[in-house]
Design a protein around this motif. Structure first.
Motif, PDB file in Angstrom:
ATOM      1  N   ASP A 163      -1.311   3.097  -3.390  1.00 59.09           N
ATOM      2  CA  ASP A 163      -2.523   3.251  -2.594  1.00 59.09           C
ATOM      3  C   ASP A 163      -3.720   3.235  -3.538  1.00 59.09           C
ATOM      4  OD1 ASP A 163      -4.612   3.964  -0.980  1.00 59.09           O
ATOM      5  OD2 ASP A 163      -3.620   5.677  -0.061  1.00 59.09           O
ATOM      6  N   GLN A 204       0.827  -1.205   0.000  1.00 53.28           N
ATOM      7  CA  GLN A 204       0.000   0.000   0.000  1.00 53.28           C
ATOM      8  C   GLN A 204       0.865   1.261   0.000  1.00 53.28           C
ATOM      9  OE1 GLN A 204      -2.860   0.261   3.175  1.00 53.28           O
ATOM     10  NE2 GLN A 204      -3.951   1.955   2.230  1.00 53.28           N
ATOM     11  N   ASP A 205       2.059   1.171   0.592  1.00 56.32           N
ATOM     12  CA  ASP A 205       2.970   2.316   0.571  1.00 56.32           C
ATOM     13  C   ASP A 205       3.428   2.645  -0.847  1.00 56.32           C
ATOM     14  OD1 ASP A 205       2.830   2.590   3.308  1.00 56.32           O
ATOM     15  OD2 ASP A 205       4.599   1.362   3.695  1.00 56.32           O
ATOM     16  N   ASP A 206       3.516   1.612  -1.680  1.00 54.75           N
ATOM     17  CA  ASP A 206       3.947   1.806  -3.071  1.00 54.75           C
ATOM     18  C   ASP A 206       2.787   2.200  -3.984  1.00 54.75           C
ATOM     19  OD1 ASP A 206       6.627   0.825  -2.475  1.00 54.75           O
ATOM     20  OD2 ASP A 206       5.694  -1.170  -2.369  1.00 54.75           O
TER      21      ASP A 206
END
Length: 279
Positions: free
Chosen positions: A34, A30-32
């Motif tokens: 969203d 999700q950090d990469d």
């Protein structure tokens, strides 16, 4: 071959990464990426230029989907359409995981790949919307419907325990456990689903497939098998789904009938392997 795996730190995403490790897949957490920010998707994927996108990420909270409908629809529905549109431009294959909850759950025989989609809760509606948008995106796709995934817990922030883990945890805390006995589907071991994904990906087959471990059970029967393997001496009680307060309605029978591929091993076999690994 450039392969991107979304939801790479989830239970299924981790299993897929492990199975595809020799192909050096690109993990996307999700950090990469969203998925609630739809404008991120073309930027991230166009930079990577994958040939295959294995899309394991999703908003999987069934009850929370009822109160967070916009988020569920954006992550499970709209984002899938955007991924499909980008994939079409890149000429990439999209593998998308859907759910037994796209079906109404009233057919005792279960549902085949061609059965009519008619969800009874908003989570199912959002996943059905993802299916629809991917199919109309112009991308080459594989849709894999599955259910009741269990396996090594994902590393994502807020990752939830699977049913097997929950039952084991409860068995250490209380002598009597109540489990729903009127909802029937098929458990699926994440490594077995990852292997099935690899086999489909490397084949020429495309379209909609049902992939679960063979056989079906209620949650109560699932728990009974877990405790049999564990040799737990407590009391397991079957209860009706209405015994628990849950915002989302569940389909009563959502068995995914596989008519296109050889069956996977039975869910009790897979369960024994998983519990052995936990031990």
């Amino acid at each position: 071959m450039r392969i991107a795996v979304t939801g790479a730190d989830g239970t299924l995403g981790s299993a897929v990464l492990k199975r595809l490790s020799e192909l050096q897949p690109i993990p996307l957490t999700q950090d990469d990426l969203d998925l609630s920010e739809l404008t991120q998707i073309p930027t991230v994927l166009s930079k990577i230029k994958p040939e295959i996108i294995v899309h394991t990420a999703a908003f999987t909270a069934v009850d929370e989907s009822e109160s967070q409908r916009e988020l569920a629809l954006r992550v499970n529905g709209r984002s899938v359409g955007v991924i499909g549109q980008v994939a079409a431009k890149l000429k990439a294959l999209v593998i998308y995981y859907s759910t037994d909850y796209v079906f109404p759950g009233v057919n005792p025989a279960g549902y085949t790949e061609d059965s009519t989609v008619a969800p009874v809760n908003f989570y199912g509606q959002s996943k059905a919307e993802g299916e629809r948008r991917l199919q109309s995106s112009g991308a080459v796709f594989i849709i894999i419907r599955t259910s009741r995934i269990f396996g090594e817990q994902g590393r994502a922030a807020g990752a939830k325990k699977n049913f097997v883990q929950k039952m084991i945890e409860l068995s250490r805390q209380q002598p009597i456990i109540e489990v729903v006995d009127d909802e029937r589907a098929s458990p699926t071991y994440a490594p077995d689903l990852a292997e099935a994904t690899y086999q489909l990906m490397m084949s020429e087959r495309r379209g909609i497939f049902h992939r679960t471990n063979d056989g079906s059970c209620t949650w109560f029967e699932f728990a009974k098998e877990i405790f049999s393997v564990m040799k737990w001496g407590g009391i397991l009680k079957p209860v009706h789904g209405s015994h628990f307060s849950r915002p989302a309605k569940r389909p009563s029978i959502s068995i995914l009938v596989n008519t296109k591929l050889a069956p996977l091993r039975t869910w009790p076999e897979a369960l024994r392997d998983y519990i052995a690994q936990l031990s």
